[in-house]
Design an enzyme around this catalytic site. Structure first.
Site, PDB file in Angstrom:
ATOM      1  CG  ASP A   1       0.092  -4.429   1.293  1.00  0.00           C
ATOM      2  OD1 ASP A   1      -0.094  -5.664   1.334  1.00  0.00           O
ATOM      3  OD2 ASP A   1      -0.818  -3.614   1.016  1.00  0.00           O
ATOM      4  CG  HIS A   2       2.288  -2.314  -4.037  1.00  0.00           C
ATOM      5  ND1 HIS A   2       1.377  -1.302  -4.284  1.00  0.00           N
ATOM      6  CD2 HIS A   2       3.455  -1.707  -3.722  1.00  0.00           C
ATOM      7  CE1 HIS A   2       1.972  -0.127  -4.131  1.00  0.00           C
ATOM      8  NE2 HIS A   2       3.231  -0.334  -3.787  1.00  0.00           N
TER       9      HIS A   2
ATOM     10  CB  ALA B   1      -2.044  11.989   5.004  1.00  0.00           C
TER      11      ALA B   1
ATOM     12  N   GLY C   1      -1.979   4.746  -4.644  1.00  0.00           N
ATOM     13  CA  GLY C   1      -2.395   5.745  -5.620  1.00  0.00           C
ATOM     14  C   GLY C   1      -1.409   5.982  -6.736  1.00  0.00           C
ATOM     15  CD  GLU C   2       2.662   5.373  -4.804  1.00  0.00           C
ATOM     16  OE1 GLU C   2       1.733   4.538  -4.679  1.00  0.00           O
ATOM     17  OE2 GLU C   2       3.402   5.728  -3.871  1.00  0.00           O
TER      18      GLU C   2
END
Length: 314
Positions: free
Chosen positions: A51-52, A185, A117-118
């Site tokens: 998912d992006h 996390a 976050g990448e």
């Protein structure tokens, strides 16, 4: 609770595959169905999707829409979303999407969630301050879990709801698996998740995280025995180590816009036997689900290799 104690009670090992890592099937439903049929035939346990919204150069696909399309294209394999960038969305529409998918394919969806976050720009163009994504995730998970049980009234930093209700809720509930490597996390998986989804961790670190989650869940009054822990893993397949390495290195560098070397020690390559040998210590560390991103010169080779890895690990 030790890793040996938890792994001895773990369910059988399941191995899934990301179909979009194989070959383009967009716009060709016959080719997609043939690919999915072949995946099922070799004994793979489930399909995986990512998912992006807009990753680096604008690339991506919506994880829940893709999951729904794969579930409707075949009636055998479940789908694991690994993972969904939940902080980019409002949790109430997501709850409706999950409920709708659950009506169409009850019990066949697992939702892994993560922060992303990448590519910080991806969060920014969705109106999300990257610094707040962890807190947004916590609120979203609380709301999703609450909507699975009934009416939710919530007043948080990011979301404010009065008498929110989604009916019918998913039955059985959609497992919510929390991804991430940070201490936050791990805590989130223990208190708000149904398991943990790791990536780029050693077997030793994996075992430590699983034990930490078990302890923190117990301290929070939750039973960790039903948790299922997974690993996303890029794998290169080929008869020669050089060609297998080239296959996975080229794909990863193009996707992440980073050199392969920092990821190499977490990304096995070679024959199915060599890859299975690499992954076996993770089973001992408590991993029961592998989501494989296969890289090979040939689609059939990649599918067959993942099927063989599954047989060897089982």
């Amino acid at each position: 609770m030790t890793s040996s104690e938890t792994s001895s009670s773990s369910p059988r090992v399941r191995v899934g595959i990301f179909p979009d890592a194989l070959a383009p099937t967009a716009g060709d439903p016959d080719r997609l169905r043939a690919t999915l049929r072949r995946i099922a035939d070799v004994g793979v346990d489930h399909l995986c999707v990512g998912d992006h919204v807009s990753f680096f150069v604008g690339a991506g696909s919506d994880g829940l829409i893709t999951a729904a399309s794969l579930l409707s294209a075949q009636a055998e394999l479940p789908v694991y979303v690994a993972l969904y960038l939940l902080p980019l969305r409002h949790p109430v529409p997501v709850a409706r999407q999950l409920a709708t998918i659950a009506q169409l394919a009850p019990g066949r969806l697992t939702l892994g969630v993560g922060l992303g976050g990448e590519d910080p720009h991806e969060l920014e163009i969705c109106g999300v301050d990257p610094k707040t994504r962890g807190r947004r995730m916590d609120e979203s998970l609380r709301i999703l879990r609450g909507l699975g049980d009934g009416t939710v009234t919530f007043d948080g930093e990011f979301f404010s709801l009065a008498d929110a209700l989604i009916v019918p809720p998913p039955s059985p509930p959609v497992p919510l698996i929390v991804g991430g490597r940070s201490a936050a996390a791990v805590n989130r998986a223990a208190k708000l998740g149904d398991g943990w989804l790791g990536i780029w961790v050693s077997p030793r670190r994996y075992s430590m995280v699983r034990d930490q989650i078990a302890q923190q869940a117990t301290d929070a009054g939750r039973d960790p025995n039903g948790f299922e822990h997974a690993l996303n893993v890029w794998c290169g397949f080929g008869a020669a180590p050089e060609s297998a390495r080239e296959a996975v290195a080229t794909r990863m560098q193009a996707f992440y816009q980073m050199p392969f070397e920092p990821f190499e020690r977490y990304s096995p390559y070679g024959t199915p036997e060599q890859v299975a040998e690499f992954l076996s210590p993770y089973v001992d560390a408590g991993c029961s689900t592998f989501n494989v991103i296969p890289c090979a010169d040939d689609v059939e080779e990649a599918i067959a290799a993942v099927g063989q890895v599954r047989k060897l690990l089982s």
